[in-house]
Design an enzyme around this catalytic site. Structure first.
Site, PDB file in Angstrom:
ATOM      1  N   GLU A 198       0.828  -1.189   0.000  1.00 58.70           N
ATOM      2  CA  GLU A 198       0.000   0.000   0.000  1.00 58.70           C
ATOM      3  C   GLU A 198       0.865   1.243   0.000  1.00 58.70           C
ATOM      4  OE1 GLU A 198      -2.104  -1.668   3.021  1.00 58.70           O
ATOM      5  OE2 GLU A 198      -3.607  -2.453   1.638  1.00 58.70           O
ATOM      6  N   HIS A 252      -1.379  -6.277  11.886  1.00 58.29           N
ATOM      7  CA  HIS A 252      -2.330  -7.307  11.465  1.00 58.29           C
ATOM      8  C   HIS A 252      -2.105  -8.642  12.160  1.00 58.29           C
ATOM      9  CE1 HIS A 252      -2.586  -5.045   7.311  1.00 58.29           C
ATOM     10  NE2 HIS A 252      -3.172  -4.379   8.288  1.00 58.29           N
ATOM     11  N   ASN A 292      -5.276  -6.516   3.631  1.00 61.11           N
ATOM     12  CA  ASN A 292      -5.628  -6.086   4.991  1.00 61.11           C
ATOM     13  C   ASN A 292      -6.773  -6.952   5.511  1.00 61.11           C
ATOM     14  OD1 ASN A 292      -5.114  -3.978   2.902  1.00 61.11           O
ATOM     15  ND2 ASN A 292      -4.440  -2.867   4.699  1.00 61.11           N
TER      16      ASN A 292
HETATM   17  P1  FAD Z   1     -10.136  -6.149  17.497  1.00 66.43           P
HETATM   18  O1  FAD Z   1     -10.691  -5.182  16.510  1.00 66.43           O
HETATM   19  O2  FAD Z   1      -8.709  -6.027  17.863  1.00 66.43           O
HETATM   20  O3  FAD Z   1     -11.057  -6.075  18.786  1.00 66.43           O
HETATM   21  C1  FAD Z   1     -10.742  -6.741  19.980  1.00 66.43           C
HETATM   22  C2  FAD Z   1     -11.263  -5.929  21.154  1.00 66.43           C
HETATM   23  O4  FAD Z   1     -11.219  -6.719  22.331  1.00 66.43           O
HETATM   24  C3  FAD Z   1     -10.441  -4.675  21.452  1.00 66.43           C
HETATM   25  O5  FAD Z   1     -11.291  -3.559  21.539  1.00 66.43           O
HETATM   26  C4  FAD Z   1      -9.779  -4.987  22.796  1.00 66.43           C
HETATM   27  O6  FAD Z   1      -9.574  -3.836  23.607  1.00 66.43           O
HETATM   28  C5  FAD Z   1     -10.764  -5.941  23.422  1.00 66.43           C
HETATM   29  N1  FAD Z   1     -10.168  -6.860  24.405  1.00 66.43           N
HETATM   30  C6  FAD Z   1      -9.018  -7.560  24.292  1.00 66.43           C
HETATM   31  N2  FAD Z   1      -8.832  -8.346  25.368  1.00 66.43           N
HETATM   32  C7  FAD Z   1      -9.888  -8.141  26.185  1.00 66.43           C
HETATM   33  C8  FAD Z   1     -10.265  -8.670  27.460  1.00 66.43           C
HETATM   34  N3  FAD Z   1      -9.511  -9.577  28.083  1.00 66.43           N
HETATM   35  N4  FAD Z   1     -11.413  -8.212  28.027  1.00 66.43           N
HETATM   36  C9  FAD Z   1     -12.181  -7.286  27.397  1.00 66.43           C
HETATM   37  N5  FAD Z   1     -11.859  -6.753  26.188  1.00 66.43           N
HETATM   38  C10 FAD Z   1     -10.738  -7.189  25.590  1.00 66.43           C
HETATM   39  N6  FAD Z   1      -7.035  -3.762   8.942  1.00 66.43           N
HETATM   40  C11 FAD Z   1      -7.579  -3.541   7.729  1.00 66.43           C
HETATM   41  O7  FAD Z   1      -8.285  -4.415   7.192  1.00 66.43           O
HETATM   42  N7  FAD Z   1      -7.367  -2.354   7.077  1.00 66.43           N
HETATM   43  C12 FAD Z   1      -6.590  -1.364   7.595  1.00 66.43           C
HETATM   44  O8  FAD Z   1      -6.441  -0.288   7.000  1.00 66.43           O
HETATM   45  C13 FAD Z   1      -5.979  -1.599   8.857  1.00 66.43           C
HETATM   46  N8  FAD Z   1      -5.151  -0.669   9.409  1.00 66.43           N
HETATM   47  C14 FAD Z   1      -4.683  -0.873  10.682  1.00 66.43           C
HETATM   48  C15 FAD Z   1      -3.937   0.139  11.289  1.00 66.43           C
HETATM   49  C16 FAD Z   1      -3.526  -0.007  12.616  1.00 66.43           C
HETATM   50  C17 FAD Z   1      -2.714   1.067  13.261  1.00 66.43           C
HETATM   51  C18 FAD Z   1      -3.892  -1.165  13.342  1.00 66.43           C
HETATM   52  C19 FAD Z   1      -3.486  -1.339  14.774  1.00 66.43           C
HETATM   53  C20 FAD Z   1      -4.622  -2.163  12.730  1.00 66.43           C
HETATM   54  C21 FAD Z   1      -5.015  -2.031  11.412  1.00 66.43           C
HETATM   55  N9  FAD Z   1      -5.776  -3.018  10.779  1.00 66.43           N
HETATM   56  C22 FAD Z   1      -6.268  -2.805   9.524  1.00 66.43           C
HETATM   57  C23 FAD Z   1      -6.081  -4.296  11.449  1.00 66.43           C
HETATM   58  C24 FAD Z   1      -7.521  -4.378  11.955  1.00 66.43           C
HETATM   59  O9  FAD Z   1      -7.848  -3.239  12.711  1.00 66.43           O
HETATM   60  C25 FAD Z   1      -7.653  -5.663  12.812  1.00 66.43           C
HETATM   61  O10 FAD Z   1      -7.339  -6.769  11.987  1.00 66.43           O
HETATM   62  C26 FAD Z   1      -9.050  -5.832  13.378  1.00 66.43           C
HETATM   63  O11 FAD Z   1      -9.410  -4.751  14.194  1.00 66.43           O
HETATM   64  C27 FAD Z   1      -9.156  -7.140  14.174  1.00 66.43           C
HETATM   65  O12 FAD Z   1     -10.519  -7.364  14.478  1.00 66.43           O
HETATM   66  P2  FAD Z   1     -10.952  -8.327  15.665  1.00 66.43           P
HETATM   67  O13 FAD Z   1     -12.430  -8.313  15.706  1.00 66.43           O
HETATM   68  O14 FAD Z   1     -10.258  -9.629  15.481  1.00 66.43           O
HETATM   69  O15 FAD Z   1     -10.339  -7.685  16.992  1.00 66.43           O
END
Ligand code: FAD
Length: 497
Positions: free
Chosen positions: A353, A438, A476
């Site tokens: 990207e 990621h 992503n």
């Molecule tokens: P998450 O979205 O990580 O959600 C998990 C949640 O659980 C969090 O809010 C956390 O605080 C909470 N949690 C964790 N442990 C506990 C606990 N023990 N008790 C209670 N709560 C808890 N992906 C893309 O596709 N495109 C992009 O442009 C992109 N850019 C990114 C840029 C950055 C800076 C970052 C950090 C990530 C990026 N990503 C991107 C990745 C994407 O955000 C993640 O892959 C995605 O958010 C993961 O989704 P999830 O539902 O698995 O978990």
């Protein structure tokens, strides 16, 4: 400790947690969502909810006393600074060989990410989720995820003319001059809002460099999409600043969930216990893996199988910058929302990207985040002496990612007569190979769980999030995480309720 019984408890409020809660609530199930981060619904002293990328403050980092910016240096100088310890939005979680960036708060990663919303090319889906039927994903669940998330493409005519994508046009020109396929990268940002930002008629967000610590306007995070629908059901309770620390079978059936309420310095202020009929792990790849590894190893959930904690990958993330000639300025105004990509997956295992470097001054730099094919997979394990979960990632494993990225950038540098920047990740350091945005895997689909996320060993426990995906998505990940959660929860609602 207060006692309560809930039909469904969801750990985490990111993509997978929101899909799970919404679909359960729509099916008539009352849901309790537990989120360790803040709600991010209240403005700070400056009147804004989120801090700007160039002026990090206490809101920016999760329980750190010093920022840990992904691009740590500029012109070789370190740019990190002290901040008060606070339950801020971006977690730079440090394991042995890698820093894993994650979003913290109601909305999870959607609060901090770049909004790049990419569906993997169908011909590569077999290497993303080998046990999932591509027909159902590409006919039903990817379209559903894209629609719910509000994914759209930039207007190409505007891309061609706006000052804020000069950097991306330079990226396109250099890619095409070296024969690499250029692609527009879809996003959840509201492009009409960005046009108004450029016209100066609305408060700026993407054009003010906002991204890593949240966007105050324009980006459709989960707050504007799934969470809005979740609230409208009236069936979902969300508890921010609450962290799940244990899940164990309850004597009368269901599961006892132990939850610590924390304050904004991270200190525990109360410990609560809830009994839930069903528990959905959606704490993100790292959060879910850490919980499951700890619970298996410490005897709370001993029947989890030997796949728990395994198959973790970094999606092959590696960053680099290139120094352009004076006749290729990348612009002093750069939209923080990336929308240009170089797809060299077929030939070189790299999807790169064209990323912004929104410093506010002309840098003549092109900056890239590459997603690469990598064979390396790490494992989480319980460190009993330290009372924590470790990850055995090796920094040297990034070499395959660097090599893959070089298939693009060595060629572009040769063609353009340019060189890599060496000042962004330290002094004379070309590659940002110490981090990932990621994290994926740790409770892999059809290994730690069945083919729909039901954890082996316990009925009523499910993994819904990025932990299911075995380390790489070729692009992503959040569209795939959302689509997979849509697929799995539909099956679970149809058969397990
Ligand atoms: P998450 O979205 O990580 O959600 C998990 C949640 O659980 C969090 O809010 C956390 O605080 C909470 N949690 C964790 N442990 C506990 C606990 N023990 N008790 C209670 N709560 C808890 N992906 C893309 O596709 N495109 C992009 O442009 C992109 N850019 C990114 C840029 C950055 C800076 C970052 C950090 C990530 C990026 N990503 C991107 C990745 C994407 O955000 C993640 O892959 C995605 O958010 C993961 O989704 P999830 O539902 O698995 O978990």
């Amino acid at each position: 400790s207060d006692a309560a019984v809930v039909p469904a408890l969801v750990i985490g409020t990111g993509y997978a947690g929101c899909v799970t809660a919404l679909r359960l609530a729509q099916a008539g199930v009352d849901v309790h969502m537990i989120e360790m981060g803040l709600a991010w619904d209240t403005p700070g002293a400056d009147g804004k909810i989120f801090a700007n990328t160039t002026t990090p403050d206490q809101r920016s980092y999760w329980l750190r006393t010093r920022t840990k910016q992904p691009i740590s240096n500029f012109l070789g100088f370190p740019i990190d600074k002290d901040v008060p310890r606070y339950t801020g939005i971006l977690d730079a979680e440090e394991f042995g060989g890698i820093t894993v960036y994650q979003g913290r708060g109601v909305g999870g990663g959607s609060l901090v990410n770049g909004g790049m919303a990419v569906t993997p090319r169908r011909e590569y889906f077999g290497e993303v989720l080998p046990t999932v039927n591509p027909d159902e994903m590409y006919n039903v669940y990817y379209p559903r995820a894209n629609a719910e998330l509000g994914v759209t493409m930039i207007d190409p005519a505007w891309f061609d003319t706006t000052a804020c994508y000069q950097y991306a046009r330079v990226g396109r020109k250099h890619a095409q001059r070296s024969g690499f396929p250029f692609v527009y990268v879809p996003n959840v940002y509201d492009w009409n809002y960005m046009k108004q930002e450029a016209a100066g008629t609305v408060p700026k967000s993407a054009l003010a460099g906002e991204i890593l610590y949240g966007n105050n306007h324009g980006k459709k995070s989960l707050q504007q999409t799934y969470l809005r629908k979740i609230r409208a059901t009236g069936r979902v309770t969300i508890s921010p600043l609450h962290k799940v620390t244990s899940v164990a079978p309850a004597s009368g059936g269901g599961y006892t969930v132990t939850i610590e309420q924390i304050n904004t310095t991270g200190a525990t202020v109360a410990t609560k216990s809830v009994t839930a009929a069903k528990v959905f792990f959606a704490a993100g790849s790292v959060g879910t893996s850490k919980l499951l590894v700890k619970l298996k190893s410490t005897g709370a959930l001993p029947n989890l199988n030997g796949e728990i904690g395994k198959g973790w990958g970094d999606n092959g993330n590696v960053m680099c910058g290139r120094a352009n000639h004076m006749w290729d300025p990348t612009g002093s105004l750069q939209s923080s929302i990336p929308t240009a990509g170089i797809d060299n997956w077929a030939a070189g295992g790299t999807f790169a990207e064209v990323a912004p470097l929104p410093t506010g001054i002309e840098t003549y730099a092109s900056f890239y985040l590459s997603i690469t094919r990598t064979p390396s997979r790490a494992e989480f394990s319980w460190n009993a002496a330290a009372g924590r979960v470790d990850l055995n990632w090796q920094t040297a494993w990034k070499q395959t990612s660097i090599n893959a990225a070089k298939t693009i950038f060595d060629k572009i540098n040769a063609k353009e007569g340019t060189i890599y920047r060496t000042d962004l990740f330290g002094v004379y350091k070309v590659w940002g190979d110490h981090l990932t945005y990621h994290p994926l895997g740790g409770a892999v689909l059809n290994k730690a769980t069945d083919n729909h996320g039901r954890l082996h060993g316990y009925s009523g426990l499910y993994v819904m999030d990025g932990a299911l995906i075995p380390g790489n998505t070729t692009v992503n990940p959040f569209v795939t995480i959302t689509a997979l959660a849509e697929r799995n929860i539909e099956k679970i609602i149809a058969t397990d309720l």
